[in-house]
Design an enzyme around this catalytic site. Structure first.
Site, PDB file in Angstrom:
ATOM      1  N   VAL A 127       0.830  -1.206   0.000  1.00 24.50           N
ATOM      2  CA  VAL A 127       0.000   0.000   0.000  1.00 24.50           C
ATOM      3  C   VAL A 127       0.869   1.262   0.000  1.00 24.50           C
ATOM      4  CG1 VAL A 127      -1.812   1.291   1.202  1.00 24.50           C
ATOM      5  CG2 VAL A 127      -1.885  -1.209   1.162  1.00 24.50           C
ATOM      6  N   CYS A 128       1.433   1.580   1.151  1.00 18.40           N
ATOM      7  CA  CYS A 128       2.116   2.862   1.315  1.00 18.40           C
ATOM      8  C   CYS A 128       3.415   2.970   0.537  1.00 18.40           C
ATOM      9  CB  CYS A 128       2.356   3.128   2.798  1.00 18.40           C
ATOM     10  SG  CYS A 128       0.809   3.118   3.754  1.00 18.40           S
TER      11      CYS A 128
END
Length: 214
Positions: A127-128
């Site tokens: 994700v990040c």
């Protein structure tokens, strides 16, 4: 004839490889809440390599950008103290979204470095780390995710994320390959900075390996 002199230095700003003059280091969401859910690597392994990234960046004057998520909202706490201790004078850019590239302040900080090669690490991998990597690639940056300084909620999540980034054009590196690329030549006067990090790194790595076997 013995070889003791360094080869000629290529233009450090236009070099196709990473140099101290053409890259920036980005660290995203190394927060306790993220570490708790990572299972593809141990927090100790991740921290070892993130600290190595920080030490290489500091030694070779590479700009560093640190970002967090949800701190101002009271949802999360800030970046690991162990990491921030390696980055005196570097502040944290907080966000509300999981994709750092969608945050105006973060994006401005990256752009302000003037560097087009971005060495990036973050939690979670899927994700990040992945989302801003994909966005930066789409905007013409060369992006280098650091494979051994990141982690996902599972080995599958971590691996699939790297496959996705690679397919989009990302070029994975590791913490020590990053340092080696900055140093480049043992005969250069500043190679001692690289050696100094190695002298710390390997005892720490072997200690962690030993604890893992216990």
């Amino acid at each position: 004839m013995p070889k003791t002199a360094a080869e000629p230095i290529r233009d450090p700003k236009t070099d196709r490889l990473i140099t101290p003059e053409n890259c920036a280091l980005v660290l995203i969401d190394y927060q306790p809440e993220q570490y708790r859910t990572v299972t593809s690597a141990t927090p100790e392994e991740i921290n070892l390599n993130v600290v190595a990234l920080c030490r290489f960046a500091t030694a070779y004057d590479v700009p560093v950008i640190v970002s967090t998520v949800g701190v101002d909202m009271g949802v999360n706490t800030g970046t690991s103290a162990e990491i921030m201790a390696e980055l005196p004078g570097v502040g944290e850019i907080d966000r509300t979204g999981v994709n750092a590239w969608e945050d105006e302040e973060f994006r401005a900080a990256v752009e302000a470095t003037g560097r087009r090669k971005i060495v990036i690490a973050g939690l979670w991998t899927e994700v990040c780390l992945t989302f801003p990597t994909l966005d930066m690639l789409a905007e013409g940056y060369e992006v280098y995710p650091v494979a051994d300084a990141v982690g996902g909620i599972s080995a599958v999540s971590h691996q699939r994320a790297f496959e996705r980034m690679i397919q989009a054009g990302a070029q994975p590196v590791t913490a020590l390959s990053f340092g080696s690329e900055l140093m480049r030549n043992w005969a250069r006067p500043n190679s001692g900075k690289f050696r100094q990090v190695l002298q710390w790194y390997f005892p720490e790595r072997f200690r962690l390996m030993g604890e893992g076997k216990a």
